[in-house]
Design a protein around this motif. Structure first.
Motif, short mmCIF file in Angstrom:
data_model
loop_
_atom_site.label_atom_id
_atom_site.label_comp_id
_atom_site.label_asym_id
_atom_site.label_seq_id
_atom_site.Cartn_x
_atom_site.Cartn_y
_atom_site.Cartn_z
N GLU A 78 0.96 -1.12 0.07
CA GLU A 78 0.02 0.08 -0.02
C GLU A 78 0.97 1.52 0.09
N LYS A 79 0.37 2.34 -0.75
CA LYS A 79 1.14 3.58 -0.75
C LYS A 79 0.69 4.31 0.61
N ILE A 80 1.75 4.60 1.38
CA ILE A 80 1.32 5.59 2.57
C ILE A 80 2.33 6.66 2.57
N SER A 81 2.05 7.73 3.18
CA SER A 81 2.87 8.80 3.40
C SER A 81 3.42 8.83 4.85
N ALA A 82 4.81 8.81 5.05
CA ALA A 82 5.52 8.54 6.40
C ALA A 82 6.63 9.47 6.54
N VAL A 83 6.80 9.69 7.63
CA VAL A 83 8.19 10.18 8.06
C VAL A 83 9.35 9.20 8.24
N LEU A 84 10.40 9.33 7.38
CA LEU A 84 11.37 8.55 7.21
C LEU A 84 12.54 8.64 8.27
N TRP A 85 13.14 7.77 8.83
CA TRP A 85 14.46 7.85 9.72
C TRP A 85 15.45 6.81 9.34
N PHE A 86 16.71 7.35 9.13
CA PHE A 86 17.72 6.55 8.82
C PHE A 86 18.98 7.14 9.62
N SER A 87 19.43 6.23 10.48
CA SER A 87 20.44 6.55 11.29
C SER A 87 21.71 5.37 11.15
N ASP A 88 23.02 5.86 11.48
CA ASP A 88 23.95 4.80 11.31
C ASP A 88 24.99 5.32 12.36
N LEU A 89 26.09 4.66 12.69
CA LEU A 89 27.07 5.19 13.34
C LEU A 89 28.10 5.91 12.54
N THR A 90 28.39 6.84 13.46
CA THR A 90 29.85 7.77 12.74
C THR A 90 30.78 7.01 12.65
N GLY A 91 31.54 7.13 11.63
CA GLY A 91 32.76 6.50 11.62
C GLY A 91 32.92 5.06 11.64
N TYR A 92 31.84 4.07 11.01
CA TYR A 92 31.93 2.81 11.36
C TYR A 92 32.97 2.01 10.80
N PHE B 198 7.65 6.64 10.91
CA PHE B 198 6.72 7.16 11.70
C PHE B 198 5.52 7.76 10.88
N SER B 199 4.22 7.10 11.21
CA SER B 199 3.03 7.13 10.42
C SER B 199 1.89 7.36 11.14
N GLY B 200 0.90 7.33 10.37
CA GLY B 200 -0.58 7.76 11.43
C GLY B 200 -1.50 8.53 10.58
N PRO B 201 -2.76 8.57 10.92
CA PRO B 201 -3.64 9.60 10.13
C PRO B 201 -3.33 11.06 10.29
N ASP B 202 -2.45 11.53 11.36
CA ASP B 202 -2.18 12.97 11.37
C ASP B 202 -0.49 12.94 11.30
N LEU B 203 -0.05 13.41 10.27
CA LEU B 203 1.33 13.48 9.70
C LEU B 203 2.05 14.41 10.66
N LYS B 204 1.33 15.59 11.42
CA LYS B 204 1.99 16.51 12.22
C LYS B 204 2.31 15.79 13.52
N ASP B 205 1.59 14.78 13.91
CA ASP B 205 1.96 13.90 14.97
C ASP B 205 2.86 13.25 14.88
N ALA B 206 3.01 12.29 13.29
CA ALA B 206 3.98 11.83 13.25
C ALA B 206 5.24 12.29 13.02
N SER B 207 5.44 13.83 12.75
CA SER B 207 6.52 14.49 12.49
C SER B 207 7.31 14.74 14.13
N MET B 208 6.20 15.07 14.99
CA MET B 208 6.50 15.49 16.28
C MET B 208 7.03 14.17 16.98
N ALA B 209 6.44 12.86 16.51
CA ALA B 209 7.08 11.70 17.16
C ALA B 209 8.41 11.62 16.83
N ALA B 210 8.76 11.90 15.57
CA ALA B 210 10.16 11.74 15.13
C ALA B 210 11.10 12.76 15.90
N MET B 211 10.47 13.92 16.13
CA MET B 211 11.50 14.95 16.89
C MET B 211 11.51 14.39 18.58
N THR B 212 10.50 13.81 19.20
CA THR B 212 10.42 13.15 20.66
C THR B 212 11.65 12.08 20.36
#
Length: 408
Positions: A216-230, A276-290
Motif C-alpha cells: 500500500e502507498k502511505i505517506s510517512a516520516v522516514l528515519w535513517f541513522s547509522d554509526l559515525t565512522g563505522y 513514523f506514520s499515522g492519520p495525522d502526519l504532524k503527530d508523526a513529525s513530532m513523534a520523530a522529534m521526540t
C-alpha cells in the motif's frame, strides 16, 4: 474425580486452547475446574521451556489461597556454571528429566520427600501430597539443553490425593501441556515476528499480510541513522568489543524510536531504517522529534557509561525525511520482506550520509521541516541545497541550531 468430570475438563482444554487462550488463563481455569470436580488442589506450578531471544521459559504459579497472587514469570537459562545450577540439581524435575521419568508422586503426609529440599518445604508448609509431571518437548545431549514441560500439583487435604485423582491429574496434565504449548508457540510467534520484522509489520503479517506484491502507498516520516565512522571503528576496535558497541548503540536508537511510537523496519549493518506514520502526519513529525531528542540523551548517557568502563564510544548520524513509500511484501515466493520501498527511502539514506560531509549530527529535509508546527521549525537552520548521490534533484537540508543542539 468422576470420569465425566475428567472428560468435561479435557473438552474445555481442547476448546480453550484452540480459541487462543493464554497460558495464565489455561492454568487458572484448569485448577479451578479440578477443584470443582472434587480434586482438592491447593497449589500448582507449571513451567514450559520455549524459544525466546532473552528467556529460557515461563513459570506459572497458582495457589488456592484467595490472598495469594497468581504469578507468571519468565526466567533466564540455567547453565552448569550458574549460581542456581546446584539448586536445580536438587530439584525433582531435574532428576525426572535426566532419568526419563514422567511422573513422581510423593505422599508428604507419610513423610515421603525422597530427600528433596523443595518437597520438605512443601511438607512443612502443610501440603500432604505431591504429583510431579515432566514431558520432554525436545531431546538434547545434555539436561541443561533439553526443553520440557513441568507441572507440580499439591494438596493439603488430610488424606492427600485419592488414587483416582492421581490418575485423572496424569491424564489431564498431558492435555494441559498440549494446550500450553500451543499458547506458548502462538506467543512466541508474535514475539519473533515483531522482533525480526518490527512491531507494525509483525502485526500485519500475523493478521494475514503475507501475499507477495501486496503493498500500500502511505505517506510517512522516514528515519535513517547509522554509526559515525563505522568503517574506522570496525578496523580499530576488537570484534568482541565491536559487537557490544553495536548492540549498545542499536538499543539506544531502537528504544528511542519505539518509545516515541515509531516502527523499526530494518537493521542494515550499523544502520537503522524506521518510519513514523499515522492519520495525522504532524503527530508523526513530532513523534520523530521526540525520538531524536530522546536519542540525544541516550547517546550522552551511553557514552559516559562506556567511557567510565574503558570501552570505545561512538556517535550516531541521523537523517529525517518525509515522503510517499510503498509498504508491504516484496521478494520471492519463498523469501519475503515486509518493508518500505520508493525514492523517499533512498533519499533518507543519502541525507543521513551527508551528515559526514557537512559535519552535522542531524540533517532533515525541507519536506520534513514543512510538516512541523511553526514553533518547532524555529529550532532548525538551513545548511544549504545539496545534490544527493542517486537522487535526481537537489535537496534543501536543515539541521538543529548548533546552540540548541549543544544544550541538549
Amino acid at each position: 474425580m468422576l470420569p465425566e468430570s475428567v472428560d468435561s475438563i479435557l473438552d474445555w482444554l481442547a476448546q480453550t486452547g484452540l480459541a487462543g487462550a493464554d497460558e495464565a488463563s489455561l492454568v487458572r481455569g484448569f485448577s479451578q475446574r479440578c477443584i470443582a470436580a472434587g480434586c482438592l488442589l491447593s497449589g500448582g506450578l507449571v513451567i514450559i521451556d520455549t524459544l525466546h531471544p532473552l528467556y529460557e521459559g515461563r513459570a506459572l504459579i497458582w495457589e488456592e489461597d484467595p490472598g495469594a497472587n497468581f504469578r507468571d514469570n519468565e526466567f533466564q537459562p540455567i547453565r552448569n556454571d550458574d549460581a542456581n545450577w546446584e539448586s536445580w540439581q536438587r530439584n525433582p524435575f531435574f532428576h525426572m528429566l535426566r532419568d526419563g521419568e514422567t511422573y513422581m508422586r510423593c505422599r508428604l503426609v507419610d513423610g515421603e520427600t525422597l530427600g528433596y529440599p523443595q518437597l520438605e518445604e512443601l511438607r512443612v508448609a502443610g501440603q500432604t501430597d505431591h504429583l510431579a509431571v515432566v514431558h520432554r518437548l525436545r531431546d538434547a545431549p545434555s539436561v541443561e539443553d533439553a526443553d520440557g514441560f513441568y507441572a507440580r500439583w499439591t494438596t493439603a487435604a488430610p488424606q492427600g490425593f485419592s488414587d483416582p485423582d492421581i490418575d485423572a491429574l496424569k491424564r489431564l496434565t498431558t492435555q494441559l501441556a498440549l494446550a500450553l504449548r500451543l499458547a506458548a508457540q502462538t506467543r512466541l510467534a508474535n514475539t519473533l515476528v515483531e522482533t525480526y520484522l518490527g512491531r507494525d509489520p509483525g502485526r500485519r503479517v500475523l493478521q494475514g499480510g503475507i501475499v507477495r506484491g501486496r503493498v500500500e502507498k502511505i505517506s510517512a516520516v522516514l528515519w535513517f541513522s547509522d554509526l559515525t565512522g563505522y568503517t574506522r571503528l570496525s578496523e580499530e576496535v576488537p570484534w568482541d568489543q565491536m559487537i557490544s558497541l553495536l548492540n549498545d548503540y542499536a538499543e539506544a536508537v531502537i528504544g528511542s524510536v519505539h518509545d516515541a511510537g515509531g516502527d523499526v523496519l530494518k537493521l542494515i549493518g550499523d544502520g537503522v531504517l524506521a518510519i513514523f506514520s499515522g492519520p495525522d502526519l504532524k503527530d508523526a513529525s513530532m513523534a520523530a522529534m521526540t525520538a531524536g531528542r530522546a536519542l540525544g540523551q541516550k547517546l550522552r548517557d551511553l557514552s559516559d557509561r562506556r567511557a567510565a568502563e574503558g570501552l570505545p564510544t561512538a556517535n550516531v548520524h541521523l537523517g529525517v525525511h518525509f515522503g510517499d513509500v510503498y509498504y508491504g511484501n516484496i521478494g520471492s515466493p519463498d523469501r519475503l520482506d515486509f518493508t518500505v520501498v520508493g525514492p523517499a527511502v533512498n533519499e533518507v539514506s543519502r541525507i543521513a550520509a551527508m551528515c559526514h560531509s557537512v559535519d552535522r549530527r542531524i540533517l532533515c529535509s525541507s519536506e520534513f521541516i514543512s510538516l512541523l508546527p511553526e514553533e518547532e521549525r524555529t529550532d532548525f537552520v538551513s545548511v544549504g541545497r545539496f545534490a544527493l548521490r542517486g537522487v535526481g534533484s537537489a535537496k534543501h537540508l536543515y539541521t538543529l541550531d548548533p546552540a540548541i543542539l549543544q544544550n541538549r
